[in-house]
Scaffold this motif. Structure first.
Motif, mmCIF file in Angstrom:
data_model
loop_
_atom_site.group_PDB
_atom_site.id
_atom_site.type_symbol
_atom_site.label_atom_id
_atom_site.label_comp_id
_atom_site.label_asym_id
_atom_site.label_seq_id
_atom_site.Cartn_x
_atom_site.Cartn_y
_atom_site.Cartn_z
ATOM 1 N N PRO A 2 0.825 -1.219 0.000
ATOM 2 C CA PRO A 2 0.000 0.000 0.000
ATOM 3 C C PRO A 2 0.854 1.262 0.000
ATOM 4 O O PRO A 2 0.381 2.332 -0.382
ATOM 5 N N GLU A 3 2.122 1.133 0.427
ATOM 6 C CA GLU A 3 3.013 2.284 0.477
ATOM 7 C C GLU A 3 3.552 2.674 -0.904
ATOM 8 O O GLU A 3 4.227 3.690 -1.045
ATOM 9 N N LEU A 4 3.276 1.852 -1.913
ATOM 10 C CA LEU A 4 3.716 2.153 -3.276
ATOM 11 C C LEU A 4 2.496 2.138 -4.206
ATOM 12 O O LEU A 4 2.386 1.308 -5.111
ATOM 13 N N PRO A 5 1.559 3.060 -3.997
ATOM 14 C CA PRO A 5 0.297 3.028 -4.757
ATOM 15 C C PRO A 5 0.483 3.179 -6.259
ATOM 16 O O PRO A 5 -0.346 2.691 -7.038
ATOM 17 N N GLU A 6 1.564 3.820 -6.679
ATOM 18 C CA GLU A 6 1.771 4.045 -8.109
ATOM 19 C C GLU A 6 2.031 2.752 -8.874
ATOM 20 O O GLU A 6 1.905 2.711 -10.097
ATOM 21 N N ARG A 7 2.360 1.676 -8.175
ATOM 22 C CA ARG A 7 2.648 0.399 -8.832
ATOM 23 C C ARG A 7 1.462 -0.570 -8.804
ATOM 24 O O ARG A 7 1.458 -1.570 -9.512
ATOM 25 N N ILE A 8 0.484 -0.288 -7.977
ATOM 26 C CA ILE A 8 -0.566 -1.266 -7.722
ATOM 27 C C ILE A 8 -1.392 -1.583 -8.956
ATOM 28 O O ILE A 8 -1.624 -2.755 -9.289
ATOM 29 N N GLY A 9 -1.857 -0.565 -9.677
ATOM 30 C CA GLY A 9 -2.677 -0.808 -10.861
ATOM 31 C C GLY A 9 -1.938 -1.597 -11.912
ATOM 32 O O GLY A 9 -2.489 -2.526 -12.520
ATOM 33 N N MET A 10 -0.690 -1.246 -12.143
ATOM 34 C CA MET A 10 0.133 -1.926 -13.145
ATOM 35 C C MET A 10 0.288 -3.407 -12.818
ATOM 36 O O MET A 10 0.150 -4.275 -13.682
ATOM 37 N N ILE A 11 0.560 -3.690 -11.542
ATOM 38 C CA ILE A 11 0.764 -5.079 -11.127
ATOM 39 C C ILE A 11 -0.552 -5.846 -11.109
ATOM 40 O O ILE A 11 -0.632 -6.991 -11.562
ATOM 41 N N ALA A 12 -1.622 -5.204 -10.617
ATOM 42 C CA ALA A 12 -2.921 -5.871 -10.538
ATOM 43 C C ALA A 12 -3.442 -6.258 -11.917
ATOM 44 O O ALA A 12 -4.057 -7.320 -12.091
ATOM 45 N N LYS A 13 -3.190 -5.430 -12.893
ATOM 46 C CA LYS A 13 -3.676 -5.692 -14.250
ATOM 47 C C LYS A 13 -3.156 -7.012 -14.796
ATOM 48 O O LYS A 13 -3.842 -7.717 -15.535
#
Length: 250
Positions: free
Chosen positions: A148-159
């Motif tokens: 959660p501390e790196l929100p900028e990566r979450i969408g990319m990885i979740a996709k």
């Protein structure tokens, strides 16, 4: 819907983590049976490693105890096979444990044992495809982890995530950060289950963190029980998993 995602279809899933061989192989089997009987929907089995990183010190110590008992990847596969008809089994470990026998040989061992997912703590998103490309041929999901501390990566990885997304929290993580992580993941991949690795024994943050998520990983407390109660761990595991199940699923 595959075996992993189906674990989230009717309730908030509970994943129970045990380090194989801690303190013995048979103790792991007994503990896993207790957790599943008490409500665990997924079984995480840790492969002991001599230099564990990116995990809580309590779990690091359990890895060393597993090695002291003589646990090997072969032992872990044998344990996985005993449970793969009951619940989805996810192995957790490190890239060297896969490179040693070869990625394809490791994947074949997982297939033979009925393993449905693998988590590699030291493989970042950018280096996953080397493993994913082989694992897919054997019906195995390489599970992605996000912070959660790196929100900028979450969408990319979740996709690109397979099976489910493992959201890892730390001592400073608050509920708002977890909520945001789940939101970002669902925006990128609406059908992707999100499971929270809370890394705590206290049930209160587990209940809070999982309100928007699809389940929780119980690791710290279960590993602590295995160390604290070398005899009679089963009763304590049953009570703890039942308590969390009641909090999350009523």
């Amino acid at each position: 819907m595959n075996k992993l995602t189906s674990a989230f279809s009717a309730r908030k899933a509970i994943a129970a983590y045990f380090t194989c061989g801690d303190p013995t192989a048979e103790a792991t089997v007994e503990a896993a049976n207790a957790a599943i009987s008490a409500g665990a929907d997924i079984l995480f089995l840790g492969i002991p490693f001599s230099d564990p990183t990116a995990v809580d010190p309590v779990i690091q110590e359990s890895s060393l105890r597993g090695l002291a008992d003589g646990t090997t990847t072969k032992t872990v596969m044998e344990t996985a096979k005993r449970f793969s008809d009951k619940v989805p089994v996810v192995l957790t470990g490190y890239a060297n444990l896969v490179f040693s026998p070869g990625i394809e040989n490791f994947a074949k061992q997982c297939e033979d044992a009925g393993v449905t997912g693998v988590i590699l703590h030291d493989v970042p998103f950018e280096e996953q495809e080397e493993f994913k490309a082989v694992f897919r041929d054997y019906g195995i999901s390489l599970i992605s982890m996000v912070s959660p501390e790196l929100p900028e990566r979450i969408g990319m990885i979740a996709k690109e995530a397979e099976g489910f997304l493992y959201i890892v929290t730390g001592a400073e993580t608050n509920r708002e950060a977890v909520q945001n992580a789940v939101r970002l993941a669902k925006e990128a991949n609406p059908e992707l289950p999100c499971i929270i690795g809370c890394g705590v024994a206290d049930a209160a943050p587990i209940e809070s963190f999982c309100e928007e998520a699809d389940g929780a990983v119980l690791d710290y407390e279960l590993v602590y029980i295995m160390d604290e109660y070398p005899v009679g761990a089963k009763r304590h595991i049953t009570a703890y998993v039942e308590h969390i199940d009641k909090l999350l699923n009523g």
